[in-house]
Write a protein that holds these residues in place. Structure first.
Motif, PDB file in Angstrom:
ATOM      1  N   LEU A 196      -3.786   2.225  -0.917  1.00  0.00           N
ATOM      2  CA  LEU A 196      -2.420   2.655  -1.217  1.00  0.00           C
ATOM      3  C   LEU A 196      -1.669   1.422  -1.732  1.00  0.00           C
ATOM      4  O   LEU A 196      -1.397   0.499  -0.965  1.00  0.00           O
ATOM      5  CB  LEU A 196      -1.763   3.220   0.054  1.00  0.00           C
ATOM      6  CG  LEU A 196      -0.466   4.011  -0.119  1.00  0.00           C
ATOM      7  CD1 LEU A 196      -0.235   4.936   1.064  1.00  0.00           C
ATOM      8  CD2 LEU A 196       0.741   3.131  -0.336  1.00  0.00           C
ATOM      9  N   PRO A 197      -1.405   1.383  -3.039  1.00  0.00           N
ATOM     10  CA  PRO A 197      -0.776   0.173  -3.593  1.00  0.00           C
ATOM     11  C   PRO A 197       0.569  -0.110  -2.933  1.00  0.00           C
ATOM     12  O   PRO A 197       1.375   0.797  -2.745  1.00  0.00           O
ATOM     13  CB  PRO A 197      -0.588   0.532  -5.073  1.00  0.00           C
ATOM     14  CG  PRO A 197      -1.619   1.584  -5.342  1.00  0.00           C
ATOM     15  CD  PRO A 197      -1.693   2.383  -4.076  1.00  0.00           C
ATOM     16  N   TYR A 198       0.789  -1.386  -2.577  1.00  0.00           N
ATOM     17  CA  TYR A 198       2.001  -1.778  -1.853  1.00  0.00           C
ATOM     18  C   TYR A 198       2.585  -3.025  -2.491  1.00  0.00           C
ATOM     19  O   TYR A 198       1.856  -3.899  -2.947  1.00  0.00           O
ATOM     20  CB  TYR A 198       1.646  -2.012  -0.377  1.00  0.00           C
ATOM     21  CG  TYR A 198       2.786  -2.526   0.491  1.00  0.00           C
ATOM     22  CD1 TYR A 198       4.011  -1.866   0.535  1.00  0.00           C
ATOM     23  CD2 TYR A 198       2.624  -3.674   1.265  1.00  0.00           C
ATOM     24  CE1 TYR A 198       5.039  -2.346   1.324  1.00  0.00           C
ATOM     25  CE2 TYR A 198       3.653  -4.153   2.062  1.00  0.00           C
ATOM     26  CZ  TYR A 198       4.864  -3.484   2.088  1.00  0.00           C
ATOM     27  OH  TYR A 198       5.890  -3.959   2.870  1.00  0.00           O
ATOM     28  N   SER A 199       3.912  -3.107  -2.454  1.00  0.00           N
ATOM     29  CA  SER A 199       4.614  -4.200  -3.126  1.00  0.00           C
ATOM     30  C   SER A 199       4.343  -5.577  -2.524  1.00  0.00           C
ATOM     31  O   SER A 199       4.512  -6.581  -3.211  1.00  0.00           O
ATOM     32  CB  SER A 199       6.119  -3.917  -3.083  1.00  0.00           C
ATOM     33  OG  SER A 199       6.529  -3.613  -1.753  1.00  0.00           O
ATOM     34  N   ASP A 200       3.936  -5.649  -1.255  1.00  0.00           N
ATOM     35  CA  ASP A 200       3.780  -6.952  -0.595  1.00  0.00           C
ATOM     36  C   ASP A 200       2.437  -7.068   0.135  1.00  0.00           C
ATOM     37  O   ASP A 200       2.391  -7.138   1.364  1.00  0.00           O
ATOM     38  CB  ASP A 200       4.953  -7.179   0.362  1.00  0.00           C
ATOM     39  CG  ASP A 200       6.259  -7.318  -0.410  1.00  0.00           C
ATOM     40  OD1 ASP A 200       6.523  -8.418  -0.917  1.00  0.00           O
ATOM     41  OD2 ASP A 200       6.967  -6.316  -0.567  1.00  0.00           O
ATOM     42  N   PRO A 201       1.347  -7.116  -0.652  1.00  0.00           N
ATOM     43  CA  PRO A 201      -0.001  -7.051  -0.062  1.00  0.00           C
ATOM     44  C   PRO A 201      -0.517  -8.409   0.412  1.00  0.00           C
ATOM     45  O   PRO A 201      -1.294  -9.070  -0.277  1.00  0.00           O
ATOM     46  CB  PRO A 201      -0.847  -6.519  -1.235  1.00  0.00           C
ATOM     47  CG  PRO A 201      -0.162  -7.049  -2.464  1.00  0.00           C
ATOM     48  CD  PRO A 201       1.296  -7.194  -2.124  1.00  0.00           C
TER      49      PRO A 201
ATOM     50  N   GLN B 186      -4.621  -7.434  -6.014  1.00  0.00           N
ATOM     51  CA  GLN B 186      -3.181  -7.508  -6.327  1.00  0.00           C
ATOM     52  C   GLN B 186      -2.895  -7.027  -7.734  1.00  0.00           C
ATOM     53  O   GLN B 186      -1.953  -6.273  -7.979  1.00  0.00           O
ATOM     54  CB  GLN B 186      -2.697  -8.952  -6.251  1.00  0.00           C
ATOM     55  CG  GLN B 186      -2.358  -9.472  -4.885  1.00  0.00           C
ATOM     56  CD  GLN B 186      -1.855 -10.917  -5.001  1.00  0.00           C
ATOM     57  OE1 GLN B 186      -0.919 -11.209  -5.728  1.00  0.00           O
ATOM     58  NE2 GLN B 186      -2.491 -11.806  -4.285  1.00  0.00           N
TER      59      GLN B 186
ATOM     60  N   GLN C 183      -0.690  -3.824  -8.556  1.00  0.00           N
ATOM     61  CA  GLN C 183       0.548  -4.041  -9.304  1.00  0.00           C
ATOM     62  C   GLN C 183       0.595  -3.140 -10.537  1.00  0.00           C
ATOM     63  O   GLN C 183       1.623  -2.563 -10.866  1.00  0.00           O
ATOM     64  CB  GLN C 183       0.677  -5.515  -9.701  1.00  0.00           C
ATOM     65  CG  GLN C 183       2.046  -5.889 -10.274  1.00  0.00           C
ATOM     66  CD  GLN C 183       3.174  -5.669  -9.270  1.00  0.00           C
ATOM     67  OE1 GLN C 183       3.087  -6.075  -8.120  1.00  0.00           O
ATOM     68  NE2 GLN C 183       4.243  -4.987  -9.692  1.00  0.00           N
TER      69      GLN C 183
ATOM     70  N   LEU D 269       1.510   0.258  -9.439  1.00  0.00           N
ATOM     71  CA  LEU D 269       2.938   0.326  -9.099  1.00  0.00           C
ATOM     72  C   LEU D 269       3.800   0.303 -10.358  1.00  0.00           C
ATOM     73  O   LEU D 269       4.783   1.038 -10.461  1.00  0.00           O
ATOM     74  CB  LEU D 269       3.315  -0.843  -8.180  1.00  0.00           C
ATOM     75  CG  LEU D 269       2.785  -0.767  -6.752  1.00  0.00           C
ATOM     76  CD1 LEU D 269       3.008  -2.098  -6.025  1.00  0.00           C
ATOM     77  CD2 LEU D 269       3.456   0.369  -5.973  1.00  0.00           C
TER      78      LEU D 269
ATOM     79  N   TRP E 107       1.210  -1.146   6.526  1.00  0.00           N
ATOM     80  CA  TRP E 107       1.841  -0.224   7.459  1.00  0.00           C
ATOM     81  C   TRP E 107       3.127   0.411   6.945  1.00  0.00           C
ATOM     82  O   TRP E 107       3.391   1.595   7.158  1.00  0.00           O
ATOM     83  CB  TRP E 107       2.092  -0.922   8.808  1.00  0.00           C
ATOM     84  CG  TRP E 107       2.707   0.009   9.787  1.00  0.00           C
ATOM     85  CD1 TRP E 107       3.909  -0.126  10.410  1.00  0.00           C
ATOM     86  CD2 TRP E 107       2.163   1.264  10.241  1.00  0.00           C
ATOM     87  NE1 TRP E 107       4.142   0.950  11.219  1.00  0.00           N
ATOM     88  CE2 TRP E 107       3.083   1.817  11.126  1.00  0.00           C
ATOM     89  CE3 TRP E 107       0.987   1.960   9.957  1.00  0.00           C
ATOM     90  CZ2 TRP E 107       2.885   3.045  11.749  1.00  0.00           C
ATOM     91  CZ3 TRP E 107       0.776   3.188  10.571  1.00  0.00           C
ATOM     92  CH2 TRP E 107       1.709   3.718  11.454  1.00  0.00           C
ATOM     93  N   ASN E 108       3.980  -0.352   6.246  1.00  0.00           N
ATOM     94  CA  ASN E 108       5.311   0.191   5.963  1.00  0.00           C
ATOM     95  C   ASN E 108       5.306   1.500   5.183  1.00  0.00           C
ATOM     96  O   ASN E 108       6.095   2.387   5.476  1.00  0.00           O
ATOM     97  CB  ASN E 108       6.206  -0.853   5.273  1.00  0.00           C
ATOM     98  CG  ASN E 108       7.663  -0.458   5.353  1.00  0.00           C
ATOM     99  OD1 ASN E 108       8.170  -0.108   6.420  1.00  0.00           O
ATOM    100  ND2 ASN E 108       8.351  -0.455   4.216  1.00  0.00           N
ATOM    101  N   PRO E 109       4.421   1.669   4.171  1.00  0.00           N
ATOM    102  CA  PRO E 109       4.432   2.965   3.461  1.00  0.00           C
ATOM    103  C   PRO E 109       4.089   4.152   4.365  1.00  0.00           C
ATOM    104  O   PRO E 109       4.484   5.280   4.065  1.00  0.00           O
ATOM    105  CB  PRO E 109       3.361   2.774   2.376  1.00  0.00           C
ATOM    106  CG  PRO E 109       3.306   1.302   2.159  1.00  0.00           C
ATOM    107  CD  PRO E 109       3.535   0.692   3.522  1.00  0.00           C
TER     108      PRO E 109
END
Lengths: 422, 274
Positions: free
Chosen positions: B51-56, B64, B68, B71, B100-102
């Motif tokens: 799951l692509p995330y802004s702060d990996p 990355q 990116q 995203l 975790w955040n997503p």
């Protein structure tokens, strides 16, 4: 003693780093398992150091003899006359390296040496924490690598040069938004591979447990000193205290000594950028919502899917889409009030303080001045001229002259109207 | 098929399972689904959808870059679930790997009394997803996820690391379901020239605490390395090398898919040699 590192407040985290307990759930440690052992080791070392009088005495001596502390509490008389209340400035701008940040890095670097590690890494936004880290590394003879977003290396070129001169390696970070949050990501990537011999000097009171509490302990001298200075001189506590809040280390450093003084109103001023009704701001508490960023649950600027939203502030040091979790706790319990201050309001305050007091503040600190003057006018109307507001002037503005030149249109020789002399 | 069945089947064949990772939405949502299906066809036993995330913070430059790109093209969490649904439909067990955040903030977080975590778990289960790998969530910080996973019969795959104490390994494996993810190196994701000498001892320490299969990830990029890891682990996890195969063919998707299939076949051969 400049700092009371052993003291506690009613707003401390529990042993797992939860502010307000696990039910409130601010803070904690959302981190890769690979770093947990290092964070546990750091937690133990920090507790032991805080309980060791020789560590505390050495920290205190270094702050006094090397960093120039305690910093003065200065009665800004002309500014006071202007708003009709007593304005006190805690002069952290006079510290070695120009900001409150030196307290945190000297504490963490002293702890690094105690733990037997030989290298430190740091992230930096404005460059102040990077310069402070490079300074502390030079002082203790440690290797130092600083990660800095390429957007920030451009707007803070002078600080990059200072870090180089101090012997640090500066690694530009081009991933993501190429600002502070991405510098933190890159430092964490370094740390996961180097943790056996490297300490991460976290630059603000955010991140995974124990950083929010440990950084607070190392910066709380700001408030401990200011509280005593105010009592000694005026016999009373201030009616209100104020600081700017990006990640929130200078703010928590000021607030901690006053948290259990119910008569002291506490204000944190967040970077409102071009306005909190626009997408370009970094007012995390005011406009963000509950989330996890860089290992802590706190307020985060994020979209519907939990992706971090790029923040904006004219001040690189406040340009962060998260905030220290203890501030989230203080905001939700109502102990402190957090309000946005725009870029324009901060720049006006920078000019005002420069011209009324001969003090050029960092743009970060100018946010605190701008917000505090509003509070001071209100307090003056309620309580008269003895109303006292204490502002943390967290840093000096030398590093911001590039921004000021551009913003105010200063220094253009074509704009000089006077006839040459001589 | 469940993740445990896939590992059991590999064990019955006297080999390690091959676990393949790609971020969803790379090069785009449809292209990502094609790529993951190609990996299934060429021999992956379990699929991890990133799951692509802004702060990996745990990812190296290769993953990355892919995340990116996804995203930048505007991928949403619902697109990731759609990808899971399409891959799980092949019958190969499919899990999501995510920061975790997503998950916590899925659909904007808590709404109408239901947490983001609960709604994420429900939607993952209805998409046919088998579970979650959580690189920045350890079981001691995960009571909400563990409860939601148990309610929806999802696998909980937590990580152990060379730096983990024996106590933490025991705590972690006790909370796992499906398999245990052992990170072979102290570092971020990315192909490495040699396999780690930290992985073997970590697998042994992990096995001492659990009967769950142990998969080893971080650094494996070819069949020979896969064979080495397969000699001591129950599963070989490969990510960056698959991403690299696609990144190397930015303008020719067919060539990218051929490279992906060839790499999968090489790795599938490796896990049978180990």
């Amino acid at each position: 003693m400049t700092t009371r590192v052993e003291a506690t407040t009613s707003y401390d985290a529990d042993e797992n780093g939860w502010f307000g307990g696990p039910e409130a759930g601010w803070g904690g440690r959302f981190m890769p398992e690979a770093l947990v052992a290092a964070l546990d080791e750091l937690t133990v070392a920090w507790h032991e150091a805080m309980a060791d009088p020789s560590f505390v005495a050495e920290f205190d001596a270094i702050l006094r003899e090397y960093a120039g502390l305690p910093s003065p509490l200065y009665h800004a008389e002309r500014l006071s006359q202007l708003v009709g209340a007593r304005i006190l400035l805690k002069r952290e701008d006079l510290n070695h390296t120009g900001a409150h940040k030196i307290r945190n890095v000297l504490g963490q670097a002293l702890l690094t040496r105690r733990m037997g590690k030989t290298r430190v890494i740091a992230e930096t936004g404005a460059g102040q924490h990077g310069v402070a880290s490079a300074t502390a590394a030079a002082y203790f003879g440690l290797d130092c690598t600083v990660y800095m977003g390429t957007v920030d290396t451009r707007r803070q070129a002078l600080n990059v040069a200072r870090m180089h001169l101090l012997g640090a390696t500066v690694v530009p970070v081009d991933s993501g938004s190429a600002t502070l949050k991405d510098a933190i990501n890159e430092a964490l990537r370094d740390w996961v591979a180097s943790v056996d011999h490297t300490a991460y000097l976290f630059g603000t009171a955010a991140g995974p447990h124990p950083f929010p509490s440990m950084v607070r302990d190392f910066t709380r001298g700001i408030g401990d000193e200011a509280r005593r200075q105010c009592l000694d001189r005026y016999g009373v506590l201030p009616d209100a205290i104020a600081a700017c809040v990006g990640g929130g280390s200078n703010a928590i450093g000021l607030f901690t000594a006053f948290l259990d003084d119910p008569g002291v109103a506490i204000f944190g001023f967040e970077p409102g950028g071009e306005g909190v009704d626009t997408p370009r701001h970094a007012a995390t508490i005011h406009a963000g919502d509950r989330g996890v960023l860089h290992g802590a649950r706190t307020f985060v600027l994020q979209d519907e899917d939990g992706q971090t939203i790029e923040s904006h502030s004219i001040s690189a040091g406040l340009d962060y889409p998260g905030v220290g979790p203890q501030h989230a706790h203080l905001a939700t319990t109502g102990r402190a009030t957090y309000l946005p201050v725009t870029d324009a309001e901060a720049m006006d305050a920078m000019a005002l303080l420069s011209r009324t007091e001969g003090i050029i503040p960092a743009i970060e600190s100018a946010h605190a001045v701008a917000g505090a003057l509003d509070v001071a006018r209100r307090l003056a109307a309620e309580r008269g001229p003895d109303a006292t507001i204490l502002i943390n002037l967290s840093g000096r503005g030398d590093k911001d002259m590039g921004t000021a030149i551009e913003y105010f249109g200063l220094g253009n020789p074509d704009d000089v109207t006077e006839e040459p002399v001589g | 098929m469940t993740v445990s069945t896939a590992f059991a089947k590999a064990r019955a064949d006297d080999r390690a399972a091959l676990v393949g990772y790609l971020p969803a939405g790379f090069p785009d949502v449809a292209g990502g689904i094609d790529a993951l299906r190609a990996m299934v066809d060429a021999g992956c036993d379990v699929i991890e959808v990133g799951l692509p995330y802004s702060d990996p913070v745990m990812d190296g430059p290769t993953i990355q870059a892919a995340a990116q790109q996804a995203l930048d093209r505007g991928i949403r969490t619902t697109d990731v679930l759609r990808t899971v649904e399409a891959v799980a439909a092949t019958g190969t067990p499919t899990v999501i790997m995510t920061y975790w955040n997503p998950v916590e903030h899925y659909g904007g977080g808590r709404r109408n009394g239901r947490s983001g975590v609960e709604r994420f778990a429900a939607d993952l289960a209805s998409a046919g997803g088998a579970g979650l790998i959580t690189p920045d969530l350890t079981p001691d910080s995960a009571p909400e996820w563990i409860a939601a996973a148990d309610r929806h019969d999802l696998d909980k795959i937590f990580l152990v690391a060379p730096s983990s104490t024996d106590e933490r390994i025991a705590m972690t494996t006790a909370a796992c379901r499906g398999f245990v993810y052992a990170t072979a190196v102290m570092g971020v994701t990315g192909a490495r020239a040699t396999t780690s000498d930290l992985a073997g001892p970590l697998v042994a320490r992990t096995r001492a605490t659990t009967d769950l299969p142990v998969g080893v990830g971080l650094g494996v990029s070819n069949g020979d390395q896969a064979a080495t890891v397969a000699s001591y682990a129950d599963g070989v996890i490969v990510g960056s090398a698959f991403v690299r195969a696609l990144l190397d063919h930015p303008d020719d998707r067919a060539a990218g898919l051929r490279a992906l299939s060839a790499l999968t076949a090489d790795l599938a051969d490796g896990v049978r040699r180990g």
